[in-house]
Design an enzyme around this catalytic site. Sequence first.
Site, PDB file in Angstrom:
ATOM      1  N   TYR A   1      -8.453  -4.571 -11.734  1.00  0.00           N
ATOM      2  CA  TYR A   1      -8.465  -3.165 -11.326  1.00  0.00           C
ATOM      3  C   TYR A   1      -7.100  -2.508 -11.460  1.00  0.00           C
ATOM      4  CZ  TYR A   1      -6.467  -4.107  -6.668  1.00  0.00           C
ATOM      5  OH  TYR A   1      -5.639  -4.462  -5.626  1.00  0.00           O
TER       6      TYR A   1
ATOM      7  N   CYS B   1       0.820  -1.216   0.000  1.00  0.00           N
ATOM      8  CA  CYS B   1       0.000   0.000   0.000  1.00  0.00           C
ATOM      9  C   CYS B   1       0.850   1.261   0.000  1.00  0.00           C
ATOM     10  CB  CYS B   1      -0.928  -0.002   1.210  1.00  0.00           C
ATOM     11  SG  CYS B   1      -1.959   1.484   1.328  1.00  0.00           S
TER      12      CYS B   1
ATOM     13  N   CYS C   1      -1.458   1.680  -2.896  1.00  0.00           N
ATOM     14  CA  CYS C   1      -2.501   2.694  -2.676  1.00  0.00           C
ATOM     15  C   CYS C   1      -1.981   4.134  -2.699  1.00  0.00           C
ATOM     16  CB  CYS C   1      -3.183   2.449  -1.338  1.00  0.00           C
ATOM     17  SG  CYS C   1      -3.627   0.744  -0.998  1.00  0.00           S
TER      18      CYS C   1
ATOM     19  N   HIS D   1     -28.461  19.148  -3.170  1.00  0.00           N
ATOM     20  CA  HIS D   1     -28.508  19.621  -4.560  1.00  0.00           C
ATOM     21  C   HIS D   1     -27.620  20.855  -4.729  1.00  0.00           C
ATOM     22  CE1 HIS D   1     -30.279  20.210  -8.521  1.00  0.00           C
ATOM     23  NE2 HIS D   1     -30.458  21.494  -8.208  1.00  0.00           N
TER      24      HIS D   1
ATOM     25  N   GLU E   1     -26.925  12.941  -5.106  1.00  0.00           N
ATOM     26  CA  GLU E   1     -28.369  13.044  -4.886  1.00  0.00           C
ATOM     27  C   GLU E   1     -29.146  12.066  -5.774  1.00  0.00           C
ATOM     28  OE1 GLU E   1     -30.497  16.570  -6.421  1.00  0.00           O
ATOM     29  OE2 GLU E   1     -28.575  17.179  -7.296  1.00  0.00           O
TER      30      GLU E   1
ATOM     31  N   GLU F   1      -6.646   0.809 -13.652  1.00  0.00           N
ATOM     32  CA  GLU F   1      -6.178   2.047 -13.031  1.00  0.00           C
ATOM     33  C   GLU F   1      -4.945   2.596 -13.745  1.00  0.00           C
ATOM     34  OE1 GLU F   1      -7.737   1.579  -8.435  1.00  0.00           O
ATOM     35  OE2 GLU F   1      -5.738   0.842  -8.944  1.00  0.00           O
TER      36      GLU F   1
ATOM     37  N   LYS G   1      -0.023   5.209  -5.969  1.00  0.00           N
ATOM     38  CA  LYS G   1      -1.014   5.118  -7.049  1.00  0.00           C
ATOM     39  C   LYS G   1      -1.980   6.295  -6.993  1.00  0.00           C
ATOM     40  CE  LYS G   1      -4.660   2.841  -6.263  1.00  0.00           C
ATOM     41  NZ  LYS G   1      -5.576   1.735  -5.873  1.00  0.00           N
TER      42      LYS G   1
END
Length: 471
Positions: A189, A46, A51, A460, A465, A193, A54
């Site tokens: 993934y 990581c 992580c 909003h 939403e 990525e 990246k």
Amino acid sequence: MAQIVKECDYLVIGGGSGGLASARRASNLYRAKTILVEAKRLGGTCVNVGCVPKKVTWHAASIHETLKDAKNYGFSFKETKAFDWQGFVAKRAALVKRLNTIHEEHLNDESIEYLHGTASLVGHQTVNVALDGDEFNLVAVKAKHILIAVGGHPSIPSDIEGSELGITSDGFFELQKQPKKVAIVGAGYIAVELAGMFNALGTETHMFIRHDQFLRSFDPMIQDQLMIQYERCGIVVHKQSSQVKVEDIGNGWKKLYYKDSDGESTDEFDCILWAVGRTPELSRLHLDATNVQLDDKSRIKTDKYQNTNVHNIQALGDVCDRGFELTPVAIAAGRRLADRLFGGDRHADAHLEYDSIPSVVFSHPEIGSIGLTEPAARKQYGDSNIKIYNTSFSSLYYSVFDNRQDAIPCSYKLVCVGQDEKVVGLHIIGPGSSEMLQGFGVALKMGATKADFDRCVAIHPTNAEELVTMK
């Protein structure tokens, strides 16, 4: 044979996020005498090649996309030079080094003994540690509990001639020069990525995938929309592909021989990156000395408490068979394990629940997913018990764009089950999905229904939403 010179309550093999979290909790909260062994740098995948580096690279790529968008908002400027890849890499490396130092300081502050070396088991309670990898400088450690949390490493295909000429995701973070043209092999993934980052920063990007879609464990809506967006933004996707050979043609360039849906072909790249899976980092542990059982993918078998078949040896993270190669999962599992081992009767049943774990893909655009996909829900509950809510829209961000075709659409899906329409799956793709998912993940873990979503007043104007206004 090494003389036993150290004893402890808890020996953690692996200084990645899960191992660190478990060691720190055991020492800080329960005052367990703890020793941590790590052969490389603290922080594991990581911090060092995952992580953190990246995500900052993703930020750089996203900023480059925003610069292109700025003219639509009235900004006029010229880029005086191309992206400074080498300067950015130096900053990223400095960040990683700083985090390594912070982790080591934490261990010192929290009375955790840190051994920088390679561990190998010689029994179910004893581990030899070759300090700094020197097999002649051994320390033997006897522990009441041993946690194996050594993580994994990216795989390189063994059946493709010249595959060693390519790099993996680890090698991506060592690139000192931005490739002009990259081939990324894989559809998971990591492939998705890195392809998005390369493309957004201006590298000609080709992806080679075995089937017709990316991210085959994700909901079909996510797969379909991501393919549309990646092909729209200029990534060349070679579907139904297989690689035959890689050949060095000089000056840093390689020729890739491959087959895809269009037949046999070749192309030249200055970077070939394999993103074809990861292998548990178990080869040096000598697990055969303990009879710890592995599954058919060479991962350590564990129960829901992270126990192996050997009573005092536990495992977590990428090395075990729980199926989630995610840093926060390893951290959560590690903390609960420390609670159970050292927290007394109050924590006797402590364990991580592996259902409904939120996950994010830092693609372009971002993806968020939690819970069951639509096909999985239909299989588990039956078609008649499933209700699906979908929406697709363009964010307000794109409302002033000169060319509305430049807008990146958002697509959201709720998978609901039963008469009360309990939300058992939530899948989103579009800008802002990563930050959005965390709060909705809490809602799903609490058992929220569609009516609960409907009762929440919309904020909003936001993308989020749309998840509480679906009809």
